[in-house]
Write a protein that holds these residues in place. Structure first.
Motif, PDB file in Angstrom:
ATOM      1  N   VAL A   1     -17.543   7.105  -2.640  1.00  0.00           N
ATOM      2  CA  VAL A   1     -16.176   7.484  -2.277  1.00  0.00           C
ATOM      3  C   VAL A   1     -15.444   6.298  -1.671  1.00  0.00           C
ATOM      4  O   VAL A   1     -16.055   5.360  -1.145  1.00  0.00           O
ATOM      5  N   GLU A   2     -14.126   6.350  -1.761  1.00  0.00           N
ATOM      6  CA  GLU A   2     -13.245   5.456  -1.030  1.00  0.00           C
ATOM      7  C   GLU A   2     -12.517   6.310   0.001  1.00  0.00           C
ATOM      8  O   GLU A   2     -11.799   7.246  -0.358  1.00  0.00           O
ATOM      9  N   ALA A   3     -12.732   6.020   1.275  1.00  0.00           N
ATOM     10  CA  ALA A   3     -12.127   6.783   2.364  1.00  0.00           C
ATOM     11  C   ALA A   3     -11.044   5.934   3.012  1.00  0.00           C
ATOM     12  O   ALA A   3     -11.317   4.835   3.508  1.00  0.00           O
ATOM     13  N   TYR A   4      -9.813   6.430   2.990  1.00  0.00           N
ATOM     14  CA  TYR A   4      -8.674   5.693   3.534  1.00  0.00           C
ATOM     15  C   TYR A   4      -8.223   6.359   4.833  1.00  0.00           C
ATOM     16  O   TYR A   4      -7.830   7.520   4.843  1.00  0.00           O
ATOM     17  N   HIS A   5      -8.267   5.595   5.908  1.00  0.00           N
ATOM     18  CA  HIS A   5      -8.156   6.161   7.241  1.00  0.00           C
ATOM     19  C   HIS A   5      -6.721   6.181   7.760  1.00  0.00           C
ATOM     20  O   HIS A   5      -5.845   5.452   7.275  1.00  0.00           O
ATOM     21  N   CYS A   6      -6.515   7.016   8.779  1.00  0.00           N
ATOM     22  CA  CYS A   6      -5.206   7.173   9.418  1.00  0.00           C
ATOM     23  C   CYS A   6      -4.834   5.894  10.157  1.00  0.00           C
ATOM     24  O   CYS A   6      -5.646   5.333  10.901  1.00  0.00           O
ATOM     25  N   ALA A   7      -3.598   5.441   9.962  1.00  0.00           N
ATOM     26  CA  ALA A   7      -3.145   4.189  10.570  1.00  0.00           C
ATOM     27  C   ALA A   7      -3.131   4.265  12.091  1.00  0.00           C
ATOM     28  O   ALA A   7      -3.388   3.257  12.766  1.00  0.00           O
ATOM     29  N   LEU A   8      -2.836   5.432  12.650  1.00  0.00           N
ATOM     30  CA  LEU A   8      -2.764   5.578  14.110  1.00  0.00           C
ATOM     31  C   LEU A   8      -4.121   5.952  14.694  1.00  0.00           C
ATOM     32  O   LEU A   8      -4.516   5.430  15.742  1.00  0.00           O
ATOM     33  N   THR A   9      -4.835   6.845  14.034  1.00  0.00           N
ATOM     34  CA  THR A   9      -6.110   7.374  14.526  1.00  0.00           C
ATOM     35  C   THR A   9      -7.201   7.001  13.539  1.00  0.00           C
ATOM     36  O   THR A   9      -7.510   7.758  12.617  1.00  0.00           O
ATOM     37  N   PRO A  10      -7.797   5.814  13.685  1.00  0.00           N
ATOM     38  CA  PRO A  10      -8.655   5.287  12.625  1.00  0.00           C
ATOM     39  C   PRO A  10      -9.926   6.077  12.360  1.00  0.00           C
ATOM     40  O   PRO A  10     -10.543   5.908  11.306  1.00  0.00           O
ATOM     41  N   GLU A  11     -10.318   6.965  13.278  1.00  0.00           N
ATOM     42  CA  GLU A  11     -11.507   7.772  13.012  1.00  0.00           C
ATOM     43  C   GLU A  11     -11.222   8.903  12.017  1.00  0.00           C
ATOM     44  O   GLU A  11     -12.156   9.509  11.474  1.00  0.00           O
ATOM     45  N   ASN A  12      -9.957   9.208  11.783  1.00  0.00           N
ATOM     46  CA  ASN A  12      -9.590  10.261  10.835  1.00  0.00           C
ATOM     47  C   ASN A  12      -9.392   9.696   9.435  1.00  0.00           C
ATOM     48  O   ASN A  12      -8.875   8.589   9.264  1.00  0.00           O
ATOM     49  N   ILE A  13      -9.774  10.471   8.420  1.00  0.00           N
ATOM     50  CA  ILE A  13      -9.568  10.079   7.031  1.00  0.00           C
ATOM     51  C   ILE A  13      -8.341  10.816   6.498  1.00  0.00           C
ATOM     52  O   ILE A  13      -8.273  12.042   6.556  1.00  0.00           O
ATOM     53  N   ASP A  14      -7.380  10.064   5.990  1.00  0.00           N
ATOM     54  CA  ASP A  14      -6.167  10.658   5.421  1.00  0.00           C
ATOM     55  C   ASP A  14      -6.289  10.909   3.920  1.00  0.00           C
ATOM     56  O   ASP A  14      -5.732  11.890   3.411  1.00  0.00           O
ATOM     57  N   HIS A  15      -6.963  10.010   3.213  1.00  0.00           N
ATOM     58  CA  HIS A  15      -7.011  10.106   1.758  1.00  0.00           C
ATOM     59  C   HIS A  15      -8.422   9.800   1.266  1.00  0.00           C
ATOM     60  O   HIS A  15      -9.143   8.998   1.872  1.00  0.00           O
ATOM     61  N   LEU A  16      -8.771  10.428   0.151  1.00  0.00           N
ATOM     62  CA  LEU A  16     -10.094  10.269  -0.436  1.00  0.00           C
ATOM     63  C   LEU A  16      -9.951   9.996  -1.921  1.00  0.00           C
ATOM     64  O   LEU A  16      -9.170  10.661  -2.609  1.00  0.00           O
TER      65      LEU A  16
END
Length: 377
Positions: free
Chosen positions: A249-264
């Motif tokens: 997978v490619e996990a693209y993280h939240c710009a503000l909260t880097p521990e969260n994944i926004d897109h997969l």
């Protein structure tokens, strides 16, 4: 021969936790070649990479531009995936040193092409400018931390008031898991996740390159809804489900909260799961599936606390504005620092070195082609 496809991502970001780096995921440590570029500001590192990337695109190779979150016009890295070659900016705040010197990694030091005596004359100005850039970023990260506090408040209302039907959200996650993975064979017994940013908080505000990553895929699952309604939870669960079933997978993280994944992105299945929210709203295309998480929210309970939530959101946005203002000031100061270096650079030598590096990369590409490890678009 058609032109290659350009993908833009961010390997690092200005976040609520300071500068967050995913540099270790730019390319595998056993790559064909990793060129680590060293040198001060304004010495031509970004141009060195960009010109090679643009030339490889013209020759039909897909290319990744790893963009700088603190300078919208600059690159932190370049990857040519089919031949497994990368060029990386190895200077602060993302210091990179060779892990496998000679075998994989080598340093290109553009400081070999400057007038050291001239730079020493600017020593005091360079030191002062560096201190000021650091101070401005500390102020920016303070406001990003504040923005995260207020965004957490916005998100908390849905669960604190029990307006969000968590059970219905769980069932939707299960339904999506079945739809995406049913009857799909495992890709590998050792799946890997690649972590990067698509969106970054930059001197020009929040910038997203989402289209360059997901636009060419066969299908997109687009999750819309307010902050705090379970969108990131759904993306994370689907990422876990993919890896448990043997998919890279490619996990693209939240710009503000880097521990969260926004897109997969699941490359083997040619699909993406997208958190469609400010600043990366995504318009669906034919064949895409849209899931609105507001369907899981009790509107009466949501309305009851609307005023409090609106205030928290306004404070979040104001904190973001101030953070971006300081990042912009840091960029301006960094630009000023570059002026202390540029007059003392021998750019004709750097251009010649770039041409030699380009020739070596083309030799590597030819070697990969002969071994059947690469193909043009």
């Amino acid at each position: 021969m058609s032109k290659g496809r350009l993908k833009k991502v961010f390997p690092g970001g200005n976040t609520s936790k300071g500068f967050h780096s995913f540099y270790d995921y730019i390319i595998e440590p056993d790559a064909t070649r990793i060129f680590v570029i060293k040198g001060g500001p304004g010495v031509g590192k970004s141009s060195f990479m960009r010109k090679i990337g643009e030339a490889m695109l013209e020759k039909g190779y897909d290319v990744e531009f790893h963009c700088c979150s603190s300078d919208n016009g600059s690159l932190d890295g370049l990857v040519i995936p089919s031949i497994r070659v990368a060029l990386l900016d190895g200077t602060a705040p993302h210091v990179v040193d060779p892990k496998n010197p000679g075998a994989v990694d080598e340093i290109i030091h553009l400081g070999d092409h400057w007038n050291a005596k001239g730079l020493v004359g600017n020593k005091a100005e360079i030191l002062e400018s560096n201190r000021e850039v650091g101070r401005l970023f500390r102020r920016a990260y303070g406001f990003l931390s504040s923005a995260k506090i207020f965004l957490d408040q916005v998100e908390s209302y849905y669960q604190d008031t029990r307006a969000l039907d968590v059970g219905a959200l769980d069932n939707m996650c299960l339904d999506l898991t079945h739809e995406i993975f049913e009857a799909k064979s495992r890709q590998t017994d050792k799946p890997r996740a690649r972590h990067l940013f698509i969106t970054a908080i930059t001197p020009d505000g929040s910038v997203s390159h989402l289209e360059t990553v997901v636009g060419h895929l066969a299908k997109r699952y687009i999750i819309s809804g307010d902050d705090g309604t379970g969108k990131s939870t759904m993306v994370k669960r689907l990422a876990d489900a993919a890896m448990m079933r043997g998919f890279n997978v490619e996990a693209y993280h939240c710009a503000l909260t880097p521990e969260n994944i926004d897109h997969l992105v699941i490359p083997a299945l040619d699909i993406a799961v997208i958190n469609s929210v400010e600043p990366h709203f995504y318009a669906p295309r034919e064949g895409d599936m849209v899931i609105d998480t507001m369907q899981f929210v009790n509107p009466l309970l949501n309305t009851q606390y609307l005023a409090e939530k609106t205030t928290a959101r306004e404070m979040y946005r104001r904190s973001m504005e101030l953070a971006i203002e300081f990042i912009s000031k840091a960029k301006a100061e960094h630009d000023r620092m570059e002026t202390f270096y540029v007059p003392y650079m021998r750019f004709d030598e750097i251009n010649a070195r770039r041409e030699k590096t380009m020739a070596r990369i083309l030799d590597m590409a030819e070697g990969c082609k002969e071994r059947g490890h690469t193909s043009l678009v």
